[in-house]
Design an enzyme around this catalytic site. Structure first.
Site, PDB file in Angstrom:
ATOM      1  N   LYS A 355       0.847  -1.199   0.000  1.00 14.05           N
ATOM      2  CA  LYS A 355       0.000   0.000   0.000  1.00 14.05           C
ATOM      3  C   LYS A 355       0.884   1.251   0.000  1.00 14.05           C
ATOM      4  O   LYS A 355       2.087   1.165   0.256  1.00 14.05           O
ATOM      5  CB  LYS A 355      -0.901  -0.014   1.239  1.00 14.05           C
ATOM      6  CG  LYS A 355      -0.133   0.053   2.564  1.00 14.05           C
ATOM      7  CD  LYS A 355      -1.046  -0.168   3.759  1.00 14.05           C
ATOM      8  CE  LYS A 355      -0.265  -0.070   5.062  1.00 14.05           C
ATOM      9  NZ  LYS A 355      -1.076  -0.452   6.224  1.00 14.05           N
ATOM     10  N   ARG A 449     -10.490   0.454  15.204  1.00 14.47           N
ATOM     11  CA  ARG A 449     -10.366   1.217  13.965  1.00 14.47           C
ATOM     12  C   ARG A 449     -11.331   0.610  12.952  1.00 14.47           C
ATOM     13  O   ARG A 449     -12.382   1.152  12.688  1.00 14.47           O
ATOM     14  CB  ARG A 449      -8.911   1.173  13.468  1.00 14.47           C
ATOM     15  CG  ARG A 449      -8.636   2.026  12.266  1.00 14.47           C
ATOM     16  CD  ARG A 449      -7.157   2.043  11.877  1.00 14.47           C
ATOM     17  NE  ARG A 449      -6.680   0.747  11.378  1.00 14.47           N
ATOM     18  CZ  ARG A 449      -5.462   0.575  10.848  1.00 14.47           C
ATOM     19  NH1 ARG A 449      -4.607   1.585  10.773  1.00 14.47           N
ATOM     20  NH2 ARG A 449      -5.097  -0.610  10.418  1.00 14.47           N
ATOM     21  N   HIS A 477      -5.906  -6.766  13.355  1.00 15.94           N
ATOM     22  CA  HIS A 477      -4.659  -5.993  13.335  1.00 15.94           C
ATOM     23  C   HIS A 477      -4.277  -5.653  14.767  1.00 15.94           C
ATOM     24  O   HIS A 477      -5.131  -5.268  15.572  1.00 15.94           O
ATOM     25  CB  HIS A 477      -4.892  -4.718  12.518  1.00 15.94           C
ATOM     26  CG  HIS A 477      -3.613  -4.041  12.109  1.00 15.94           C
ATOM     27  ND1 HIS A 477      -2.535  -4.707  11.571  1.00 15.94           N
ATOM     28  CD2 HIS A 477      -3.253  -2.729  12.157  1.00 15.94           C
ATOM     29  CE1 HIS A 477      -1.570  -3.842  11.305  1.00 15.94           C
ATOM     30  NE2 HIS A 477      -1.974  -2.637  11.652  1.00 15.94           N
ATOM     31  N   CYS A 629      12.878  23.702   0.415  1.00 15.58           N
ATOM     32  CA  CYS A 629      11.908  24.326  -0.495  1.00 15.58           C
ATOM     33  C   CYS A 629      11.009  23.245  -1.095  1.00 15.58           C
ATOM     34  O   CYS A 629      11.219  22.056  -0.871  1.00 15.58           O
ATOM     35  CB  CYS A 629      12.615  25.045  -1.643  1.00 15.58           C
ATOM     36  SG  CYS A 629      13.927  26.131  -1.124  1.00 15.58           S
ATOM     37  N   MET A 630      10.047  23.660  -1.902  1.00 14.90           N
ATOM     38  CA  MET A 630       9.144  22.684  -2.508  1.00 14.90           C
ATOM     39  C   MET A 630       9.910  21.710  -3.397  1.00 14.90           C
ATOM     40  O   MET A 630       9.685  20.503  -3.354  1.00 14.90           O
ATOM     41  CB  MET A 630       8.064  23.404  -3.325  1.00 14.90           C
ATOM     42  CG  MET A 630       6.988  22.471  -3.832  1.00 14.90           C
ATOM     43  SD  MET A 630       5.743  23.305  -4.810  1.00 14.90           S
ATOM     44  CE  MET A 630       4.693  23.977  -3.553  1.00 14.90           C
ATOM     45  N   ASP A 631      10.857  22.218  -4.189  1.00 11.10           N
ATOM     46  CA  ASP A 631      11.525  21.365  -5.179  1.00 11.10           C
ATOM     47  C   ASP A 631      13.040  21.316  -5.028  1.00 11.10           C
ATOM     48  O   ASP A 631      13.715  20.659  -5.793  1.00 11.10           O
ATOM     49  CB  ASP A 631      11.209  21.887  -6.589  1.00 11.10           C
ATOM     50  CG  ASP A 631       9.773  22.314  -6.712  1.00 11.10           C
ATOM     51  OD1 ASP A 631       8.909  21.453  -6.466  1.00 11.10           O
ATOM     52  OD2 ASP A 631       9.520  23.504  -6.994  1.00 11.10           O
TER      53      ASP A 631
HETATM   54  C1  LIG Z   1      -0.328  -1.388   6.899  1.00 11.12           C
HETATM   55  C2  LIG Z   1      -0.877  -2.606   7.408  1.00 11.12           C
HETATM   56  C3  LIG Z   1      -0.063  -3.747   7.572  1.00 11.12           C
HETATM   57  C4  LIG Z   1       1.423  -3.715   7.386  1.00 11.12           C
HETATM   58  O1  LIG Z   1       2.018  -3.162   8.528  1.00 11.12           O
HETATM   59  P1  LIG Z   1       3.596  -3.148   8.784  1.00 11.12           P
HETATM   60  O2  LIG Z   1       3.723  -2.785  10.191  1.00 11.12           O
HETATM   61  O3  LIG Z   1       4.153  -2.129   7.872  1.00 11.12           O
HETATM   62  O4  LIG Z   1       4.094  -4.500   8.474  1.00 11.12           O
HETATM   63  C5  LIG Z   1      -0.675  -4.915   7.952  1.00 11.12           C
HETATM   64  N1  LIG Z   1      -1.996  -4.960   8.184  1.00 11.12           N
HETATM   65  C6  LIG Z   1      -2.802  -3.891   8.067  1.00 11.12           C
HETATM   66  C7  LIG Z   1      -4.245  -4.035   8.321  1.00 11.12           C
HETATM   67  C8  LIG Z   1      -2.270  -2.679   7.682  1.00 11.12           C
HETATM   68  O5  LIG Z   1      -3.066  -1.623   7.565  1.00 11.12           O
END
Ligand SMILES: *Cc1c(COP(=O)(O)O)cnc(C)c1O
Length: 689
Positions: A355, A449, A477, A629-631
């Site tokens: 991600k 969450r 998680h 700076c930005m760039d």
């Molecule tokens: C981002 C995420 C992970 C990965 O987490 P890391 O600590 O970077 O390994 C795993 N599970 C969920 C649900 C996440 O949002």
């Protein structure tokens, strides 16, 4: 510092003209002997020159680019085969039995032998090079001598029946010995061997060698021993002097010449056909066909015109390291994936979390790289991220860890993405869209969450009863797994209990959970192996820890990313002068300021200098100064010798003997590596090593 460029680029254009001359014999109607010398002797330097420059550049890079070189040559060959297919079909010159011979050696059209030859030649030359340069030259030189027997010296072979039989056998495999085995390797290796020499020495050497080769050619021609006239005993000597001459001439780089010469070579046989057709249509046969010089001029002009037009459409991608870029170490990535997989234990498979553009590493590059290593499970945060991966050919499961608007269910189905159900309402809305969807259920075990509350079997039962949802997994998680403090460990314990107890009781309620998964990176680093199907690893996969806190079972991970940028300009500040927005930096002494082409729009914190961040230039540390700076950003490079624009600044990663760890920079900037890295912007190029 003024760079020297050899005249190799410019000579490509001359070589292209010579190749056109070989195929149009411009001087025949004036004097056939002169034409023989020009096209069958002098112009024979053209093709060996192309081989030599390939050998020269490949060897200079330690034969690193060989895979890309071959892919490029094969692509050109493929396109050329198609381009000339109409002429092949028209001339009916494609007997199927001849096809392998044509494809591998002769080329499917008369000039196309060069492309298979350069591929086979490079492979042989590279193989021989393992022996050392001089043994390699000796072996390929021997091959060249054998090749001579099938070419200009065939008449001599013809007098010895055994040899004649051997060569007749060879000619069943290829029509000429001027090919990738007997011709190309020697010139490729000669290109690797030639050095710049005194220009007068190589100039005089060239003319003497050419004179001798002309004598050789005319005497062979006179005795009519030539079967073909591409290879002479003295040609390598001529080439040796010519090439060292070109190396010692100083000119500018000529990119146009590079592309144009190749295109002229590719298209000129088509232009010959077209010029003939045009001549007939316009009744200009006298001028454009019979007059050999007119013919040559027309073919040459039209070839350059077509090549010039095609050149406009050539893909010209921006070099990824032109300004600022992320360098991805694929071996480190493979290593980390293997370490995590090993730690997870049997039965638990790595799900690579890519991600946020793979935490700023470039999701497509990273996923492709991992797919090569056999990874078949990926996780992203959004629908769009998942679709990009599918479009780039990523197979296996792609789990979207976050919310997707139910109205987008059609896209989830089309791209075979697996959606996380974030709560019961989400489940109902997804189901109501009417698309068959693959989903994983998130269980909320204490992070509060996302997820259906653990132990809420009534809700789970209602979700399982919904149509259209194919529940293939259940996960949760952990929100305290990154800490080893007693509080955190206890909290993680309650989360794990809630997860496993819910899973167990789901079975008792007849709700099959499918794949179960719980651990992310810190779940692996701080917990024993779990009875799960997947390990969702993000940050650890990239070889970095979130911060410098200790972990229970540190893994031998290798950082995957280096962050680099070019120095745009270098300037001097007198003591007391200031620089940047708000004149935030004032030089305390006479200083050298390097302006690096990377800024906060690329993802760096604006306050880097205040945090005391440093970068590496020429392997030495230098502080960031002023506001980022930005760039751009300013670097106090006082005391680092010889910095010039274009030099490389390393913000994360190794340079010489020094290293900047992402963890250090993140800590300086008051954040964790996850944030620092995932903010790296898409404006940064990606170089995969
Ligand atoms: C981002 C995420 C992970 C990965 O987490 P890391 O600590 O970077 O390994 C795993 N599970 C969920 C649900 C996440 O949002």
């Amino acid at each position: 510092m003024k760079k020297r460029f050899a005249a190799l680029d410019d000579f490509r254009l001359i070589a292209a003209v010579l190749v056109v001359a070989i195929h149009t014999s411009p001087l025949t109607c004036w004097n056939p002997e002169a034409d023989f010398w020009f096209t069958r002797v002098f112009a024979r330097v053209a093709v060996p020159f192309f081989f030599m420059s390939s050998g020269y550049f490949l060897a200079r890079k330690g034969w690193q680019g060989i895979g890309r070189f071959i892919r490029h040559a094969l692509l050109l060959y493929g396109i050329s085969i198609l381009l000339y297919l109409p002429l092949n079909l028209y001339a009916d010159s494609f007997p199927l039995v001849e096809l392998p011979k044509k494809l591998c050696f002769d080329g499917t059209f008369y000039h196309l032998w060069y492309l298979p030859a350069v591929v086979i030649g490079v492979l042989i030359a590279r193989g021989l090079y393992q022996l050392g340069l001089f043994p390699a030259l000796a072996v390929s030189g021997l091959l060249y001598l054998i090749g001579l027997g099938g070419d200009s010296y065939f008449g001599l072979i013809d007098t010895v029946p055994v040899l004649r039989q051997i060569y007749d056998g060879l000619f069943l495999i290829f029509s000429y010995t001027r090919n990738g085995i007997f011709f190309a390797p020697f010139f490729l290796l000669l290109g690797a061997a030639v050095r710049r020499r005194d220009i007068r020495f190589s100039g005089i050497g060239f003319w003497i060698a050419l004179a001798l080769m002309s004598i050789e050619a005319f005497s062979l021609h006179g005795q009519q021993v030539q079967r073909h006239d591409s290879m002479y005993l003295l040609l390598p000597l001529v080439m040796f002097f010519l090439f060292s001459c070109l190396l010692s001439l100083n000119t500018a780089q000529n990119h146009t010449a590079r592309g144009l010469s190749m295109l002229v070579y590719l298209v000129h046989p088509w232009c010959i056909v077209l010029v003939r057709m045009a001549a007939k249509l316009l009744h200009l046969e006298n001028l454009l066909i019979e007059n050999s010089f007119g013919h040559f001029a027309a073919v040459l002009a039209s070839s350059f015109a077509v090549a010039g037009i095609l050149q406009l459409f050539r893909p010209m991608p921006v070099h990824p390291a032109a300004r600022a870029w992320r360098e991805i170490d694929s071996h480190a990535l493979w290593h980390n994936a293997a370490m995590l997989q090993q730690q997870a234990g049997k039965g638990c498979t790595l799900m690579a979390v890519v991600k946020a553009d793979a935490y700023g590493h470039g999701a497509v590059s990273v996923a492709k790289c991992l797919q090569k290593a056999g990874v078949r499970a990926f996780a992203v945060a959004s629908l769009a991220e998942g679709i990009i991966l599918r479009k780039k050919g990523i197979r296996g499961i792609i789990l979207i860890l976050g919310y997707t608007m139910p109205a987008e269910a059609g896209l989830l189905a089309r791209w075979r993405l697996t959606q996380t159900v974030v709560d019961e309402t989400h489940a109902q809305a997804l189901s109501a869209q009417g698309y068959p969807l693959r989903v994983h259920l998130a269980l909320d075990t204490g992070m509060h969450r996302l997820g259906i509350p653990a132990y809420d079997f009534a809700a789970l039962q209602r979700i399982y009863a919904l149509p259209n949802l194919k529940i293939e997994g259940v996960f949760s998680h952990l929100c305290m797994a990154d800490s080893l403090s007693p509080n955190a460990t206890a909290y993680t314990g309650t989360q794990m209990d809630a997860f496993y107890e819910t899973i167990d009781q789901m079975y008792e309620h007849g709700l099959a959970p499918g794949k179960v998964h719980l651990q992310a990176s810190y779940g692996i680093l701080n917990l024993p192996a779990q009875p799960c199907d997947f390990l969702r690893a993000g940050i650890a996969l990239y070889g970095v820890y979130s911060d410098t806190k200790p972990v229970a079972a540190p893994l031998d991970l290798l950082p995957v990313l280096s962050l680099r940028a070019r120095v745009g300009t270098v300037r001097r500040l007198a003591a007391g002068q200031s620089a940047g927005y708000g004149c935030a930096f004032t030089a305390q002494r006479d200083s050298v300021l390097a302006v690096a082409a990377i800024g906060y729009a690329d993802g760096l914190p604006r306050e880097m200098a205040a945090y005391g961040a440093k970068v590496l230039i020429h392997g030495q540390f230098a502080p960031v100064v002023g506001w980022v700076c930005m760039d751009q950003m300013l670097i106090d490079a006082t005391g680092i010798d010889g910095i010039c624009s274009g030099d490389i600044v390393t913000l994360i990663g190794q340079d010489g003997n020094q290293v900047i760890h992402a963890e250090t920079l993140a800590e300086q900037c008051g954040t964790i590596t996850n944030e620092l890295l995932s903010r790296l912007g898409s404006r940064l190029g990606i170089v995969v090593k």
